[in-house]
Write an enzyme that holds these catalytic residues in place. Sequence first.
Site, PDB file in Angstrom:
ATOM      1  N   CYS A  73       1.091  -1.025  -0.113  1.00  0.00           N
ATOM      2  CA  CYS A  73      -0.029  -0.098   0.005  1.00  0.00           C
ATOM      3  C   CYS A  73       0.981   1.469   0.044  1.00  0.00           C
ATOM      4  O   CYS A  73       0.581   2.146  -0.858  1.00  0.00           O
ATOM      5  CB  CYS A  73      -0.855  -0.147   1.131  1.00  0.00           C
ATOM      6  SG  CYS A  73      -0.277   0.095   2.749  1.00  0.00           S
ATOM      7  N   HIS A 124      -2.173   1.014   7.002  1.00  0.00           N
ATOM      8  CA  HIS A 124      -2.562   1.019   5.558  1.00  0.00           C
ATOM      9  C   HIS A 124      -3.057   2.370   5.111  1.00  0.00           C
ATOM     10  O   HIS A 124      -3.442   3.133   5.775  1.00  0.00           O
ATOM     11  CB  HIS A 124      -3.940  -0.009   5.443  1.00  0.00           C
ATOM     12  CG  HIS A 124      -4.354  -0.291   4.149  1.00  0.00           C
ATOM     13  ND1 HIS A 124      -3.369  -1.023   3.328  1.00  0.00           N
ATOM     14  CD2 HIS A 124      -5.542   0.007   3.290  1.00  0.00           C
ATOM     15  CE1 HIS A 124      -4.145  -1.260   2.123  1.00  0.00           C
ATOM     16  NE2 HIS A 124      -5.491  -0.551   2.219  1.00  0.00           N
ATOM     17  N   HIS A 136      -5.819   1.327  -3.939  1.00  0.00           N
ATOM     18  CA  HIS A 136      -4.901   0.868  -2.746  1.00  0.00           C
ATOM     19  C   HIS A 136      -4.336  -0.585  -3.304  1.00  0.00           C
ATOM     20  O   HIS A 136      -4.840  -1.192  -4.099  1.00  0.00           O
ATOM     21  CB  HIS A 136      -5.702   0.863  -1.435  1.00  0.00           C
ATOM     22  CG  HIS A 136      -6.590  -0.204  -1.259  1.00  0.00           C
ATOM     23  ND1 HIS A 136      -6.801  -1.030  -0.224  1.00  0.00           N
ATOM     24  CD2 HIS A 136      -7.693  -0.654  -2.282  1.00  0.00           C
ATOM     25  CE1 HIS A 136      -7.802  -2.005  -0.289  1.00  0.00           C
ATOM     26  NE2 HIS A 136      -8.337  -1.475  -1.564  1.00  0.00           N
TER      27      HIS A 136
END
Length: 166
Positions: A73, A124, A136
Site C-alpha cells: 500500500c 494501511h 490501494h
Amino acid sequence: MMVPVVRPSRLFAARSLLLAALLAALAACTPFQRGLPGDPEVTDRGQAVLRVAESRLGAPYRYGGSGPDAFDCSGLVAYAHGQVGVAVPRTAAQQFAAATPVERRDLRPGDLVFFRLASRAVSHVGIYAGDNRFVHAPQSGGHVRIASLDDDYYRRHFVGAGRLLP
C-alpha cells in the site's frame, strides 16, 4: 551582359535583418505542453498522482513492493508521488505522520486515506479518487484495486486523511 553589383555591406545588413526577424518570431514561441492552459489534468498534481495509481490497477500486491510491477500500500503511494516528482516517506505510518490532516468532507483526488487494520499503528494507506473511492494495494494475494470508504470494513478502520501535496 551586366551583372548587378551588390555591396557586401548591404548584403550583410539584409541577412542580419532577416536573421533578427526570424529569431524574434521564434522567441515568441513557447515549448509544447499537453492540454489547455488551466486544464486540471496538467496543473493538478493530486489528479496526476491519482492517474499514476489508476494506471497500476491490477498490479499484484507484494510486501515491500514499490513498483512499477508490484506494490504494497505505501509503496503504491510512494511510486505514484515519485512519478510526479514528489518524494514521500516509505511506510503508511510515516506517510500519516508527514501528511497535513484533511477532513473527510474536504478530500480531493490524490489525498491519502489512512487505516488501522491489525494494530494500534496506522498500517494501511490508499489514494483518494473522489466519490468516497480510493485506490490501494490491499493484501497478500490481492492486487491494486479501487475500494469504497463506505465499505463497512474500511469505515470501521478509517483513522484519517491527509495531503502530502502543496
